[in-house]
Design an enzyme around this catalytic site. Structure first.
Site: not given
Ligand SMILES: O=C(O)C(=O)CO
Length: 273
Positions: A155, A256
């Site tokens: 990521e 998220e």
């Molecule tokens: O640490 C963060 O902001 C994330 O998106 C982790 O997946």
């Protein structure tokens, strides 16, 4: 197309955090979701007691939801840590100790996506040394993910909120994906396209989607500014997700985002609009 055509899962490390961990899966189910994802829940412990793993597994199963994504141990999230695997010494050792535990837990719930956050740069350590360690650890993680039929996600975060994290653009994260796949020959490393983080970096999201959708194994969303629910900021998330679908992405989209000043259960009204 539109939001109604997407498969959304709830991230239980940012939503429903007003509840104890073991109550969150049921709360997500009550809000209408069938799938959830998690950052590694034991921030101080890469290898928790088996009883703790069993209790979380039971809570997810009893709620009738699927675990569709799990982060490996990454220290304290969303800060001050941002991963452990490129951090020499104790943190790297913790990451290694976590690999089989996290993969075993994921496998026990049929979860097929494991996210490996890279880690912050450490002052006084040569970045090349950290990158070499990262590649070693990501190779181990990719092999463990492959053993359970999972993908390994890498990521990009955003520079303003994670100034010492080196993967702060889509191309930088995808370059690591490519290096891991070259090293393992397994092809199971994939890009985690978090549209919030990328927008915070000022990236051109339609062009990121066009270039990198084929290498994407998971998508996460939050609006910007504020990392809130879709509609609380200025990102054209519905259009971006449509573009991803047209580009062939048919996986889960992780919610998220922060619920804001309200209970998490009330943070999904944008879905019915
Ligand atoms: O640490 C963060 O902001 C994330 O998106 C982790 O997946």
């Amino acid at each position: 197309m539109g939001f109604a055509d997407q498969r959304f899962n709830v991230n239980l490390s940012i939503l429903f955090t007003e509840l104890p961990l073991l109550e969150r899966p049921t709360a997500a189910a009550a809000a209408g979701f069938t799938a959830v994802e998690l950052w590694w829940p034991w921030v101080d412990s890469p290898t928790p007691e088996q009883s703790e793993l069993d209790a979380l597994k039971r809570a997810i199963e009893d709620a009738g939801v699927r675990l569709t994504g799990l982060n490996f141990y990454a220290g304290q999230l969303p800060g001050p840590d941002r991963g452990a695997l490129s951090v020499p010494g104790a943190e790297s050792e913790r990451f290694r100790a976590n690999i089989d535990v996290a993969a075993g837990f994921a496998a026990s719930l049929g979860c097929t996506a494991l996210n490996a956050l890279y880690g912050n740069r450490v002052e006084g350590v040569d970045p090349a040394e950290q990158d070499a360690l990262a590649l070693e650890n990501l190779t181990l993680a990719a092999r463990a993910a492959d053993r359970i039929g999972a993908v390994l996600l890498i990521e990009a975060l955003n520079r303003p909120e994670s100034p010492r994290y080196p993967l702060v653009s889509a191309p930088a994260a995808v370059a690591v994906v490519d290096r891991v796949n070259e090293a393992t020959g397994l092809g199971n490393a994939r890009f985690l396209m978090d549209l919030y983080h990328l927008s915070m970096n000022g990236e051109d999201l339609p062009s990121v989607i066009e270039r990198f959708a084929p290498k994407t194994g998971h998508v996460q969303i939050a609006d910007n500014p504020g990392r809130g629910a879709p509609g609380t900021g200025a990102l054209p998330l519905e259009d971006l997700l449509d573009q991803l679908t047209k580009a062939g992405y048919d996986g889960w989209v992780g919610l998220e985002y922060k619920p804001g000043d309200r209970p998490s259960a009330e943070a999904f009204d944008w879905l019915s609009r």
